[in-house]
Design a protein around this motif. Structure first.
Motif, mmCIF file in Angstrom:
data_model
loop_
_atom_site.group_PDB
_atom_site.id
_atom_site.type_symbol
_atom_site.label_atom_id
_atom_site.label_comp_id
_atom_site.label_asym_id
_atom_site.label_seq_id
_atom_site.Cartn_x
_atom_site.Cartn_y
_atom_site.Cartn_z
ATOM 1 N N VAL A 137 63.171 44.144 58.625
ATOM 2 C CA VAL A 137 62.379 42.968 58.471
ATOM 3 C C VAL A 137 62.649 41.694 59.281
ATOM 4 C CG1 VAL A 137 61.188 41.287 56.542
ATOM 5 C CG2 VAL A 137 62.054 43.765 56.200
ATOM 6 N N THR A 138 61.901 41.169 60.073
ATOM 7 C CA THR A 138 62.042 39.878 60.730
ATOM 8 C C THR A 138 61.765 38.655 60.025
ATOM 9 O OG1 THR A 138 61.931 41.414 62.779
ATOM 10 C CG2 THR A 138 61.714 38.776 63.230
ATOM 11 N N LEU A 139 62.521 37.900 59.918
ATOM 12 C CA LEU A 139 61.782 36.794 59.007
ATOM 13 C C LEU A 139 61.063 35.557 59.912
ATOM 14 C CD1 LEU A 139 62.363 34.582 56.569
ATOM 15 C CD2 LEU A 139 64.370 33.799 57.578
ATOM 16 N N SER A 140 59.953 35.376 59.341
ATOM 17 C CA SER A 140 59.078 34.692 60.540
ATOM 18 C C SER A 140 59.691 33.351 61.126
ATOM 19 C CB SER A 140 57.735 34.163 59.429
ATOM 20 O OG SER A 140 56.733 33.491 60.386
ATOM 21 N N PRO A 141 59.307 32.907 62.223
ATOM 22 C CA PRO A 141 59.960 31.751 62.811
ATOM 23 C C PRO A 141 59.558 30.686 61.954
ATOM 24 C CG PRO A 141 58.961 32.988 64.394
ATOM 25 C CD PRO A 141 58.261 33.708 63.101
ATOM 26 N N GLU A 170 68.257 35.824 56.524
ATOM 27 C CA GLU A 170 67.795 36.752 57.897
ATOM 28 C C GLU A 170 68.676 37.818 58.268
ATOM 29 O OE1 GLU A 170 66.008 34.707 62.014
ATOM 30 O OE2 GLU A 170 67.282 33.495 60.905
ATOM 31 N N SER A 171 70.030 37.694 57.962
ATOM 32 C CA SER A 171 70.631 38.852 58.323
ATOM 33 C C SER A 171 70.467 39.914 57.321
ATOM 34 C CB SER A 171 72.208 38.394 58.092
ATOM 35 O OG SER A 171 73.039 39.455 58.393
ATOM 36 N N TRP A 172 70.414 39.743 56.048
ATOM 37 C CA TRP A 172 69.878 40.986 55.209
ATOM 38 C C TRP A 172 68.681 41.422 55.608
ATOM 39 C CZ3 TRP A 172 66.190 41.772 51.426
ATOM 40 C CH2 TRP A 172 66.374 42.925 50.504
ATOM 41 N N LEU A 183 59.789 32.547 54.359
ATOM 42 C CA LEU A 183 59.608 33.859 53.432
ATOM 43 C C LEU A 183 58.101 33.998 53.281
ATOM 44 C CD1 LEU A 183 62.479 32.935 51.077
ATOM 45 C CD2 LEU A 183 62.625 34.734 52.836
ATOM 46 N N LYS A 184 57.445 33.158 52.813
ATOM 47 C CA LYS A 184 56.066 33.389 52.511
ATOM 48 C C LYS A 184 55.234 34.062 53.747
ATOM 49 C CE LYS A 184 52.043 32.978 50.463
ATOM 50 N NZ LYS A 184 51.581 33.632 49.622
ATOM 51 N N ALA A 185 55.722 33.544 55.076
ATOM 52 C CA ALA A 185 55.023 34.104 56.266
ATOM 53 C C ALA A 185 55.535 35.433 56.963
ATOM 54 C CB ALA A 185 55.207 32.929 57.322
#
Length: 218
Positions: A204-208, A196-198, A97-99
């Motif tokens: 918005v793409t959640l960082s790997p 991640e889905s939301w 989330l932070k990234a």
């Protein structure tokens, strides 16, 4: 940030000593502790209406106070803070989330000023902002104001936020004001997938996940 993640802390990100270690300090079970403690003092402490000294002075219910030992704020806090730890998987998700660009991550927690001890032990501020703690807001979840205060202060609508909490009543209250909400049931893999889905639905793409294996909770 136009997308906001609001995270409960105790029982969601961090082990909550309230149910086991808190009563063990008094050599009581949780059920026994509930039967003798003051019914409102902890709630008032969480809302910031009283300080730690007043909380401990009023720790026991009036009818049991004479038969119970005095409570040391320093002693009790020292005992419970030794048990603060990240729940499994929580730190990995926090790092993702932070990234993630375009995303704000904030605490939305029912807790007294002792949240500062959690920060000292675990440094959650590496990953989120301690923006909304009940002792500073003056309200506790599931009060509707506990959810509208964050959106008002952040300048977003309820639909711009998603909330994660292990207490179903708090999750339902968030949904009632228009937030997306995830009921955390102990599985951060599942909660991560829902987040991640939301986020994907908002573009918005959640960082790997971090390549550094040290960013995991045990």
């Amino acid at each position: 940030f136009r997308s906001v993640v609001l995270l409960d802390i105790m029982g969601t990100l961090v082990h909550d000593p309230f149910f086991d270690e808190f009563p063990s300090y008094f050599n009581l079970t949780f059920k026994e502790l509930l039967s003798v403690k003051h019914p409102e003092s902890w709630l008032r402490f969480e809302r910031g209406e009283i300080d730690a000294a007043a909380f401990c002075e009023k720790f026991w219910a009036e009818e049991h106070a004479a038969s119970q030992p005095p409570v040391s704020a320093d002693g009790l806090l020292s005992h419970v803070r030794a048990h603060y730890r990240y729940l499994e998987g929580a730190e990995r998700v926090l790092a993702r989330l932070k990234a993630t660009e375009g995303l704000g991550t904030h605490a939305l927690s029912n807790y007294p000023v002792w949240y500062q001890a959690i920060e000292e032990e675990l440094v959650l501020s590496k990953y989120l902002e301690w923006s909304f703690v009940s002792c500073h807001m003056g309200v506790r979840k599931p009060d509707a104001r506990a959810y509208t205060i964050p959106t008002e202060r952040l300048g977003v609508s309820a639909s711009d936020a998603i909330f994660v909490d292990d207490a179903l009543a708090n999750v339902e209250a968030a949904r009632a004001v228009g937030m997306a909400a995830i009921h955390f049931t102990g599985d951060w893999d599942a909660a991560e997938a829902e987040l991640e889905s939301w986020l994907k639905g908002r573009g918005v793409t959640l960082s790997p996940p971090a390549a550094d294996a040290s960013v995991t909770a045990t």
